[in-house]
Design a protein around this motif. Structure first.
Motif, PDB file in Angstrom:
ATOM      1  N   GLN A  11      -2.473 -12.878  -9.259  1.00 44.80           N
ATOM      2  CA  GLN A  11      -2.417 -13.689  -8.037  1.00 44.80           C
ATOM      3  C   GLN A  11      -1.096 -13.462  -7.306  1.00 44.80           C
ATOM      4  O   GLN A  11      -1.077 -13.277  -6.090  1.00 44.80           O
ATOM      5  N   ASP A  12       0.026 -13.461  -8.040  1.00 45.33           N
ATOM      6  CA  ASP A  12       1.324 -13.226  -7.410  1.00 45.33           C
ATOM      7  C   ASP A  12       1.404 -11.804  -6.852  1.00 45.33           C
ATOM      8  O   ASP A  12       1.942 -11.589  -5.762  1.00 45.33           O
ATOM      9  N   ALA A  13       0.888 -10.825  -7.589  1.00 44.94           N
ATOM     10  CA  ALA A  13       0.921  -9.435  -7.113  1.00 44.94           C
ATOM     11  C   ALA A  13       0.158  -9.310  -5.796  1.00 44.94           C
ATOM     12  O   ALA A  13       0.627  -8.647  -4.858  1.00 44.94           O
ATOM     13  N   GLU A  14      -0.982  -9.955  -5.698  1.00 43.61           N
ATOM     14  CA  GLU A  14      -1.773  -9.892  -4.471  1.00 43.61           C
ATOM     15  C   GLU A  14      -1.075 -10.618  -3.324  1.00 43.61           C
ATOM     16  O   GLU A  14      -1.103 -10.156  -2.178  1.00 43.61           O
ATOM     17  N   GLU A  15      -0.424 -11.730  -3.633  1.00 45.30           N
ATOM     18  CA  GLU A  15       0.320 -12.454  -2.597  1.00 45.30           C
ATOM     19  C   GLU A  15       1.493 -11.608  -2.091  1.00 45.30           C
ATOM     20  O   GLU A  15       1.715 -11.490  -0.886  1.00 45.30           O
ATOM     21  N   GLU A  34      -0.049   3.638   0.348  1.00 44.91           N
ATOM     22  CA  GLU A  34      -1.224   3.374  -0.497  1.00 44.91           C
ATOM     23  C   GLU A  34      -0.939   3.578  -1.983  1.00 44.91           C
ATOM     24  O   GLU A  34      -1.419   2.808  -2.820  1.00 44.91           O
ATOM     25  N   GLU A  35      -0.167   4.610  -2.320  1.00 47.10           N
ATOM     26  CA  GLU A  35       0.131   4.866  -3.733  1.00 47.10           C
ATOM     27  C   GLU A  35       0.980   3.755  -4.326  1.00 47.10           C
ATOM     28  O   GLU A  35       0.724   3.285  -5.435  1.00 47.10           O
ATOM     29  N   ASP A  36       2.013   3.330  -3.596  1.00 45.55           N
ATOM     30  CA  ASP A  36       2.857   2.233  -4.080  1.00 45.55           C
ATOM     31  C   ASP A  36       2.051   0.954  -4.225  1.00 45.55           C
ATOM     32  O   ASP A  36       2.211   0.214  -5.201  1.00 45.55           O
ATOM     33  N   LEU A  37       1.169   0.702  -3.259  1.00 44.26           N
ATOM     34  CA  LEU A  37       0.318  -0.487  -3.315  1.00 44.26           C
ATOM     35  C   LEU A  37      -0.559  -0.453  -4.564  1.00 44.26           C
ATOM     36  O   LEU A  37      -0.648  -1.449  -5.292  1.00 44.26           O
ATOM     37  N   GLU A  38      -1.166   0.682  -4.838  1.00 43.30           N
ATOM     38  CA  GLU A  38      -2.037   0.824  -6.012  1.00 43.30           C
ATOM     39  C   GLU A  38      -1.253   0.588  -7.301  1.00 43.30           C
ATOM     40  O   GLU A  38      -1.732  -0.091  -8.217  1.00 43.30           O
ATOM     41  N   LEU A  39      -0.049   1.124  -7.374  1.00 43.40           N
ATOM     42  CA  LEU A  39       0.774   0.944  -8.577  1.00 43.40           C
ATOM     43  C   LEU A  39       1.185  -0.512  -8.775  1.00 43.40           C
ATOM     44  O   LEU A  39       1.419  -0.947  -9.896  1.00 43.40           O
ATOM     45  N   PHE A  40       1.272  -1.251  -7.688  1.00 40.77           N
ATOM     46  CA  PHE A  40       1.701  -2.650  -7.779  1.00 40.77           C
ATOM     47  C   PHE A  40       0.531  -3.594  -7.984  1.00 40.77           C
ATOM     48  O   PHE A  40       0.616  -4.537  -8.763  1.00 40.77           O
ATOM     49  N   ILE A  41      -0.564  -3.338  -7.299  1.00 36.31           N
ATOM     50  CA  ILE A  41      -1.677  -4.284  -7.296  1.00 36.31           C
ATOM     51  C   ILE A  41      -2.625  -4.097  -8.481  1.00 36.31           C
ATOM     52  O   ILE A  41      -3.264  -5.042  -8.927  1.00 36.31           O
ATOM     53  N   ASN A  42      -2.710  -2.873  -9.004  1.00 43.54           N
ATOM     54  CA  ASN A  42      -3.629  -2.590 -10.105  1.00 43.54           C
ATOM     55  C   ASN A  42      -2.953  -2.947 -11.433  1.00 43.54           C
ATOM     56  O   ASN A  42      -1.987  -2.312 -11.828  1.00 43.54           O
ATOM     57  N   LYS A  45      -2.124  -0.160 -13.835  1.00 42.65           N
ATOM     58  CA  LYS A  45      -1.108   0.817 -13.426  1.00 42.65           C
ATOM     59  C   LYS A  45       0.272   0.181 -13.221  1.00 42.65           C
ATOM     60  O   LYS A  45       1.275   0.878 -13.214  1.00 42.65           O
ATOM     61  N   ARG A  46       0.292  -1.121 -13.063  1.00 46.46           N
ATOM     62  CA  ARG A  46       1.548  -1.834 -12.799  1.00 46.46           C
ATOM     63  C   ARG A  46       2.443  -1.812 -14.032  1.00 46.46           C
ATOM     64  O   ARG A  46       1.970  -1.919 -15.171  1.00 46.46           O
ATOM     65  N   SER A  47       3.727  -1.682 -13.806  1.00 43.87           N
ATOM     66  CA  SER A  47       4.685  -1.709 -14.911  1.00 43.87           C
ATOM     67  C   SER A  47       4.590  -3.030 -15.674  1.00 43.87           C
ATOM     68  O   SER A  47       4.519  -4.100 -15.057  1.00 43.87           O
ATOM     69  N   LEU A  63      10.648  -8.543  -9.291  1.00 44.65           N
ATOM     70  CA  LEU A  63      11.583  -7.614  -9.915  1.00 44.65           C
ATOM     71  C   LEU A  63      10.807  -6.713 -10.862  1.00 44.65           C
ATOM     72  O   LEU A  63      10.015  -7.191 -11.662  1.00 44.65           O
ATOM     73  N   THR A  64      11.055  -5.396 -10.749  1.00 44.25           N
ATOM     74  CA  THR A  64      10.521  -4.438 -11.708  1.00 44.25           C
ATOM     75  C   THR A  64      11.703  -3.734 -12.349  1.00 44.25           C
ATOM     76  O   THR A  64      12.626  -3.291 -11.653  1.00 44.25           O
ATOM     77  N   VAL A  65      11.687  -3.667 -13.677  1.00 38.22           N
ATOM     78  CA  VAL A  65      12.779  -3.061 -14.433  1.00 38.22           C
ATOM     79  C   VAL A  65      12.259  -1.779 -15.083  1.00 38.22           C
ATOM     80  O   VAL A  65      11.263  -1.799 -15.799  1.00 38.22           O
ATOM     81  N   ASP A  66      12.955  -0.674 -14.823  1.00 36.42           N
ATOM     82  CA  ASP A  66      12.614   0.621 -15.421  1.00 36.42           C
ATOM     83  C   ASP A  66      13.608   0.876 -16.549  1.00 36.42           C
ATOM     84  O   ASP A  66      14.822   0.908 -16.327  1.00 36.42           O
TER      85      ASP A  66
END
Length: 151
Positions: A11-15, A34-42, A45-47, A63-66
């Motif tokens: 829900q937060d990812a979609e918001e 589109e690629e960044d969106l897919e990596l975040f919303i799916n 695939k999301r970290s 926040l995304t931590v690598d």
């Protein structure tokens, strides 16, 4: 800024993906690439190291931590568009740093920012980040210059 960090929910990812920034910061809209969106919303695939930040119960950022170069961690972060430009950036980034340091025992931090985003670069410098180098990256249907910073 007192931010409560939790693993991001769908829900937060979609918001967050629906956030719209004013120009020229609309460059950071999730829907701009589109690629960044897919990596975040799916969620597949999301970290697994992506977190929602809530302040007073309201979604205020992410926040995304690598961990590829741990104990140096690379940060990807974003504030809610309604929160930007109000002098809250420094405390938000500080909250990101404190969370990453505590959760991942990070001893150093890196991040990348579009070179046009002088507002964010100034915030990062006030928090002790140093400019390292610029590079060009393909995103949002073009090639853009980014600045790598380190603390």
């Amino acid at each position: 800024m007192n931010i409560h960090w939790t693993p991001i929910t769908q829900q937060d990812a979609e918001e967050i993906a629906a956030w719209k920034y004013p120009e020229p910061y609309n460059f950071y809209d999730m829907t701009a690439d589109e690629e960044d969106l897919e990596l975040f919303i799916n969620p597949e695939k999301r970290s697994p190291h992506t977190f929602s930040g809530h302040k007073d119960g309201e979604l205020t950022g992410f926040l995304t931590v690598d961990l590829e170069n741990h104990p140096t961690v690379d940060l990807g972060l974003g504030m809610h568009p309604d929160e930007t430009g109000k002098g809250e950036g420094e405390s938000f980034v500080q909250a990101c740093l404190e969370f990453a340091a505590k959760r991942y025992e990070a001893t150093a931090f890196t991040l990348s920012v579009a070179t046009f985003n002088e507002r964010a670069i100034s915030v990062y410098e006030r928090l002790g980040f140093k400019k390292k180098h610029t590079f060009t990256q393909a995103t949002n249907g073009g090639h853009y210059e980014f600045l790598s910073m380190e603390k």
